[in-house]
Design a protein around this motif. Sequence first.
Motif, mmCIF file in Angstrom:
data_model
loop_
_atom_site.group_PDB
_atom_site.id
_atom_site.type_symbol
_atom_site.label_atom_id
_atom_site.label_comp_id
_atom_site.label_asym_id
_atom_site.label_seq_id
_atom_site.Cartn_x
_atom_site.Cartn_y
_atom_site.Cartn_z
ATOM 1 N N ALA A 117 2.909 9.419 0.232
ATOM 2 C CA ALA A 117 1.382 9.168 0.140
ATOM 3 C C ALA A 117 1.376 7.796 -0.104
ATOM 4 O O ALA A 117 0.198 6.494 0.182
ATOM 5 N N LEU A 118 1.510 7.346 -1.813
ATOM 6 C CA LEU A 118 1.195 5.920 -2.113
ATOM 7 C C LEU A 118 2.491 5.340 -1.354
ATOM 8 O O LEU A 118 2.094 3.408 -1.058
ATOM 9 N N ALA A 119 3.892 5.436 -1.416
ATOM 10 C CA ALA A 119 3.864 3.852 0.036
ATOM 11 C C ALA A 119 3.180 4.152 1.383
ATOM 12 O O ALA A 119 3.512 3.178 1.768
ATOM 13 N N ALA A 120 3.034 5.528 1.775
ATOM 14 C CA ALA A 120 2.204 5.112 3.429
ATOM 15 C C ALA A 120 1.247 4.054 2.743
ATOM 16 O O ALA A 120 1.321 3.464 4.329
ATOM 17 N N ALA A 121 0.334 3.685 1.886
ATOM 18 C CA ALA A 121 -0.993 3.618 1.870
ATOM 19 C C ALA A 121 -0.311 1.849 1.551
ATOM 20 O O ALA A 121 -1.024 1.208 2.240
ATOM 21 N N LYS A 122 0.868 1.020 0.658
ATOM 22 C CA LYS A 122 1.583 0.609 0.613
ATOM 23 C C LYS A 122 1.812 -0.486 1.652
ATOM 24 O O LYS A 122 0.954 -1.435 1.757
ATOM 25 N N TYR A 123 2.438 -0.045 1.972
ATOM 26 C CA TYR A 123 3.197 -0.707 4.027
ATOM 27 C C TYR A 123 2.272 -0.114 5.101
ATOM 28 O O TYR A 123 2.484 -1.049 6.050
ATOM 29 N N GLY A 124 1.455 0.423 4.977
ATOM 30 C CA GLY A 124 0.588 1.317 5.972
ATOM 31 C C GLY A 124 -1.014 0.376 6.581
ATOM 32 O O GLY A 124 -0.947 -0.153 7.466
ATOM 33 N N ALA A 125 -1.437 -0.239 5.251
ATOM 34 C CA ALA A 125 -3.012 -0.784 4.849
ATOM 35 C C ALA A 125 -2.504 -1.295 5.661
ATOM 36 O O ALA A 125 -3.961 -2.121 5.881
ATOM 37 N N ARG A 126 -1.949 -2.354 5.579
ATOM 38 C CA ARG A 126 -1.542 -4.299 5.922
ATOM 39 C C ARG A 126 -2.311 -4.418 7.647
ATOM 40 O O ARG A 126 -2.433 -5.366 8.073
ATOM 41 N N HIS A 127 -1.338 -2.866 8.312
ATOM 42 C CA HIS A 127 -1.693 -3.101 9.676
ATOM 43 C C HIS A 127 -2.384 -2.051 10.634
ATOM 44 O O HIS A 127 -2.874 -2.169 11.476
ATOM 45 N N ILE A 128 -3.617 -1.173 9.373
ATOM 46 C CA ILE A 128 -4.502 -1.223 9.812
ATOM 47 C C ILE A 128 -5.901 -1.739 9.851
ATOM 48 O O ILE A 128 -6.060 -2.752 9.711
ATOM 49 N N ARG A 129 -6.564 -1.671 11.358
ATOM 50 C CA ARG A 129 -7.402 -2.624 12.128
ATOM 51 C C ARG A 129 -8.801 -2.392 11.097
ATOM 52 O O ARG A 129 -9.643 -1.566 10.579
ATOM 53 N N ALA A 130 -9.763 -3.743 11.285
ATOM 54 C CA ALA A 130 -11.393 -3.707 10.528
ATOM 55 C C ALA A 130 -11.744 -2.213 10.872
ATOM 56 O O ALA A 130 -11.871 -2.159 11.762
ATOM 57 N N GLY A 131 -12.296 -1.853 10.083
ATOM 58 C CA GLY A 131 -13.360 -0.785 10.356
ATOM 59 C C GLY A 131 -12.789 1.420 9.888
ATOM 60 O O GLY A 131 -13.290 2.080 10.442
ATOM 61 N N GLY A 132 -11.274 0.993 9.393
ATOM 62 C CA GLY A 132 -10.289 1.996 9.391
ATOM 63 C C GLY A 132 -10.363 2.399 8.436
ATOM 64 O O GLY A 132 -11.169 2.141 7.318
ATOM 65 N N SER A 133 -9.067 3.780 8.363
ATOM 66 C CA SER A 133 -9.551 4.791 7.002
ATOM 67 C C SER A 133 -7.971 5.326 6.711
ATOM 68 O O SER A 133 -7.089 4.680 7.722
ATOM 69 N N ILE A 134 -8.390 5.435 5.334
ATOM 70 C CA ILE A 134 -6.974 6.431 5.169
ATOM 71 C C ILE A 134 -7.512 7.835 4.654
ATOM 72 O O ILE A 134 -8.013 7.324 3.722
ATOM 73 N N THR A 135 -6.692 8.972 4.943
ATOM 74 C CA THR A 135 -7.104 10.338 4.102
ATOM 75 C C THR A 135 -6.023 10.465 3.815
ATOM 76 O O THR A 135 -5.154 10.974 4.696
ATOM 77 N N PHE A 136 -6.364 11.296 2.287
ATOM 78 C CA PHE A 136 -4.968 11.791 2.569
ATOM 79 C C PHE A 136 -5.487 12.749 1.818
ATOM 80 O O PHE A 136 -6.691 13.738 2.562
ATOM 81 N N THR A 137 -4.421 13.816 1.598
ATOM 82 C CA THR A 137 -4.199 15.754 1.269
ATOM 83 C C THR A 137 -4.153 15.971 -0.375
ATOM 84 O O THR A 137 -3.028 15.818 -0.760
#
Length: 245
Positions: A117-137
């Motif tokens: 989950a941490l790696a997904a946020a680390k590498y994915g966050a920069r590609h998320i458009r304005a207004g977007g989100s991350i949701t963990f479990t």
Amino acid sequence: MKSGTGGRLLGQRVIVLGASSGIGLAVAREALREQAEVLVVSSQISRVEKALEHLGSKAQGCALDLRDERAIERFFATAGEFDHLVYTAGDALTIGALPGVDLAAARSVFDLRYWGALAAAKYGARHIRAGGSITFTTGIASARPQSGWSLMSSVCGAVEALTRALAVELAPLRVNAVSPGVIATNLWSDMPQAQREQLFTDVGESMLVGRVGSAEDVAAAYLFLMSSGYATGQTHVVDGGALLI
């Protein structure tokens, strides 16, 4: 979704990591109903293909080892921009008294549920458009641990702490988590069928709602967190009232 109206996620792109079954598959299905573009990701291509059979031609999918940081980095480098990242990956529950805990197996649980989950946020966050989100479990074991749940309780607590920290660090990108109670999914598959069914019956009878949850019950929480632009840093509990009894 009502005929003639746009869905809550119309025109948005959602990536669901751990989407081949259970809660992840239900989230993908509900996102499609809300008119999102959905990419489902799981560790085995055969499981991805099976998920796509259920989801239909509007979904896309690929295989990815979520325990492999470099593979996650490569995936997001080529995935393109998107709006919402959902992380539901998890293997069968590891339950047992502390003296019997296999630390190598425990590290593997953290590799998938926390470090992935941490790696997904680390590498994915920069590609998320304005207004977007991350949701963990996560799971309610962090708030109400039981005997034998030391490993699962601790990983759930770690994910909740990560959620709050990243909501601050990555703002204005929104970061939340969903915390399910007992949900009838394949996470209980290591338990013999008769024992599993008895567990669901016993737990269901004790719940305020009179039953255990379904993947669809929990998927609704992810859709809310994706579509609510004012929710961040929160852990949304969906437990049938378990924390109150």
